[in-house]
Scaffold this active site. Structure first.
Site, short mmCIF file in Angstrom:
data_model
loop_
_atom_site.label_atom_id
_atom_site.label_comp_id
_atom_site.label_asym_id
_atom_site.label_seq_id
_atom_site.Cartn_x
_atom_site.Cartn_y
_atom_site.Cartn_z
N GLY A 63 1.96 -2.82 -7.32
CA GLY A 63 2.16 -4.16 -7.87
C GLY A 63 0.92 -4.67 -8.58
O GLY A 63 1.02 -5.32 -9.64
N ALA A 100 0.82 1.42 -0.80
CA ALA A 100 1.31 2.01 -2.05
C ALA A 100 2.07 0.98 -2.86
O ALA A 100 1.93 0.88 -4.08
CB ALA A 100 2.19 3.22 -1.75
N ASP A 101 2.89 0.18 -2.19
CA ASP A 101 3.61 -0.89 -2.87
C ASP A 101 2.66 -1.94 -3.42
O ASP A 101 2.77 -2.36 -4.57
CB ASP A 101 4.58 -1.56 -1.89
CG ASP A 101 5.92 -0.84 -1.80
OD1 ASP A 101 6.42 -0.38 -2.84
OD2 ASP A 101 6.46 -0.74 -0.70
N ILE A 102 1.73 -2.39 -2.58
CA ILE A 102 0.82 -3.46 -2.99
C ILE A 102 -0.04 -3.02 -4.18
O ILE A 102 -0.17 -3.74 -5.18
CB ILE A 102 -0.09 -3.88 -1.82
CG1 ILE A 102 0.73 -4.51 -0.69
CG2 ILE A 102 -1.17 -4.84 -2.30
CD1 ILE A 102 1.38 -5.82 -1.04
N ASP A 107 7.36 3.39 0.66
CA ASP A 107 5.91 3.33 0.82
C ASP A 107 5.40 4.30 1.88
O ASP A 107 4.42 5.02 1.64
CB ASP A 107 5.50 1.90 1.19
CG ASP A 107 4.01 1.77 1.40
OD1 ASP A 107 3.30 1.41 0.45
OD2 ASP A 107 3.53 2.02 2.54
#
Length: 406
Positions: free
Chosen positions: A183, A178-180, A146
Site C-alpha cells: 500500500g 506485505a500488505d502495508i 499476506d
C-alpha cells in the site's frame, strides 16, 4: 486544503493493501470514493471482534480492522455485476484522476472496468492494480495472502528465534507487512504518476505485487544474499554482527539494548554493577563478543534481571547507551512522546459517537494532514455522491435502490 485536494480517487479495493493506499491519498486531501458491495461491504467490516462501541457501550458494526484503513473516505454501494452498476463505475471513473483495485487478474475485464476499457473513456486516467503476484508470470492468477507472501518472499526465513534455540521456528510479523508495504509503494507510484500526468497529460497503468514488494523490503538481507551467496539465517532479536544488540529480560518485562561500540558496552555493564565484564580479555572488543556471545549473553541476562525496566532505561539513558522498552499498547498510548505527538486522535462518528483513531504520521508544514471524516458506515454517502457526481435526482436513486443496483 490538503496537498491532493484537487485529486479524485475511485477506490474499488478492499481488505488492506488497496485501502491503505487510498487512505494515504485521502489523508493528503484527495476526495476518495470507496465502492462497496450492497448489503455486505468490504470484507474487513466483519473481521472482529473487536468492534467499536456506541456511547452506551454496545458493539456497533464498525470493526477495528475496517476503522484503521478507511478514514477520510466516502462510501457508496454499487453492484458491479449488473450492467447499470458497471455504468455507474464508468461514469465515476470518467470524473476521477485515479482508480485503485485489487481484484484477481482479469476479473474486472469481464465487466469492462479494466484499465484498457476505462482509459478509452478517460485517456489520462491513472489506474493502479494490486495483486498477490502481479499481472504477469506463472503465479499471476493465484490469490495472494499476506501470510503466504511473507513466507514466499523470505521474510519468515529470517524472523523468529535463532535456529539453534530449541523449539524455534519461522515466524510471521505481528502485522500484515506485505500488505502495508505494498500500500505504501502503491501510494508513491500513484503520486509519481500524478506528477507525470500533470507534466505530460498522460495517464498510465500501475501493476503492484505483494511478492515483489516483500522481496524488495528485505533490503540489506536480500542484498547480503545476492552479494555473498550465503543464505541468511534467523537470529531472533539478536544481531549477527553486534553484541550486545538485542532484547534483555528485566525484573518486570523486556527492554532493548543496542551497544554498538566498546564504550557503550562498558557503560552498559558498569550501570549494572558488572564493570569487570568490560575488562575481561574475552569480551574486550565487539569481534570478541560476537565470537563468544553464547558465554556472554547469559551473564548479561543475569545482570539485567536484577532491575526493573524503568530503572534500566533511566540508567542507560543517563549513560548514553542506546536502549528502549518493549511496550504493550497500553504503554504505547500512555507514552509521553506519543501523547506529545498527538498520535491518538478522536473524531465524531454517526454510530460510535467519538471514535479513537491513530493519526497519520505525515506532518507537512504547509499542507497538513487532517481527518475530515471518520471511517464511513456502509453506503453512507451513496446518495450524496450520485447527486454530486452523476447529477441523479432522488427518484432515479430510489429506482436504483429498488433494483438492487446500489
Amino acid at each position: 486544503m490538503g496537498a491532493l485536494s484537487h485529486i479524485r480517487v475511485l477506490d474499488l479495493s478492499r481488505v488492506l493493501a488497496g485501502p491503505w493506499c487510498a487512505q494515504n491519498l485521502a489523508d493528503l486531501g484527495a476526495d476518495v470514493i470507496k465502492v462497496e458491495r450492497p448489503g455486505a461491504g468490504d470484507d474487513t467490516r466483519h473481521w472482529g471482534p473487536p468492534f467499536a462501541k456506541d456511547p452506551k457501550g454496545r458493539d456497533t458494526e464498525e470493526s477495528a480492522y475496517f476503522i484503521c484503513i478507511n478514514r477520510n473516505k466516502r462510501s457508496i454501494t454499487v453492484d458491479i455485476s449488473k450492467q447499470e452498476g458497471q455504468d455507474i463505475i464508468r461514469q465515476l471513473a470518467a470524473e476521477s484522476d485515479v482508480v485503485i483495485e485489487n481484484y484477481k487478474v482479469g476479473d474486472l475485464a469481464k465487466y469492462g472496468l479494466d484499465y484498457e476499457s476505462l482509459a478509452k473513456i478517460k485517456p489520462d486516467l491513472i489506474y493502479c492494480s494490486i495483486t498477490g503476484f502481479g499481472q504477469t508470470g506463472p503465479y499471476a492468477h493465484r490469490p495472494g495472502y499476506d501470510f503466504i507472501i511473507q513466507g514466499m518472499g523470505g521474510f519468515m526465513s529470517v524472523t523468529g528465534e535463532a535456529e539453534d534455540v530449541e523449539g524455534a521456528s519461522p515466524q510471521k510479523s505481528g502485522v500484515a507487512i506485505a500488505d502495508i508495504f505494498t500500500g505504501m509503494y502503491a501510494t508513491t507510484a500513484i503520486l509519481a504518476a500524478v506528477v507525470h500526468r500533470d507534466q505530460t497529460g498522460e495517464g498510465q497503468y500501475i501493476d503492484m505485487s505483494l511478492l515483489d514488494t516483500q522481496v524488495a523490503v528485505m533490503a540489506n538481507v536480500s542484498s547480503a544474499y545476492l552479494t555473498s551467496g550465503e543464505i541468511p539465517r534467523r537470529w531472533g532479536n539478536a544481531s549477527p554482527i553486534i553484541v550486545p544488540y538485542q532484547t534483555f529480560p528485566t525484573s518486570d518485562g523486556w527492554m532493548i539494548v543496542g551497544a554498538g561500540n566498546d564504550g557503550q558496552f562498558r557503560h552498559f555493564v558498569t550501570a549494572g554493577g558488572e564493570a569487570h565484564l568490560a575488562d575481561n580479555p574475552l569480551y574486550l572488543t565487539n569481534p570478541d563478543r560476537v565470537l563468544r556471545r553464547k558465554q556472554l549473553v547469559p551473564l548479561l541476562e543475569a545482570m539485567t534481571r536484577k532491575k526493573t525496566k524503568g530503572e534500566w532505561i533511566a540508567l542507560l539513558e543517563a549513560a548514553n547507551v542506546p536502549c528502549g522498552p518493549i511496550n504493550n499498547f497500553k504503554e504505547v498510548f500512555e507514552n509521553e512522546q506519543v501523547i506529545a505527538r498527538k498520535v491518538q486522535i478522536d473524531v465524531p462518528h454517526p454510530t460510535v459517537g467519538s471514535m479513537k483513531l491513530v493519526a497519520s504520521p505525515m506532518k507537512l508544514s504547509k499542507t497538513p494532514v487532517e481527518v475530515r471524516m471518520a471511517p464511513p458506515t456502509l453506503g453512507q454517502h451513496t446518495n450524496e455522491v450520485l447527486h454530486e457526481r452523476l447529477q441523479l435526482d432522488d427518484a432515479s436513486i430510489a429506482q436504483l435502490k429498488e433494483r438492487g443496483i446500489i
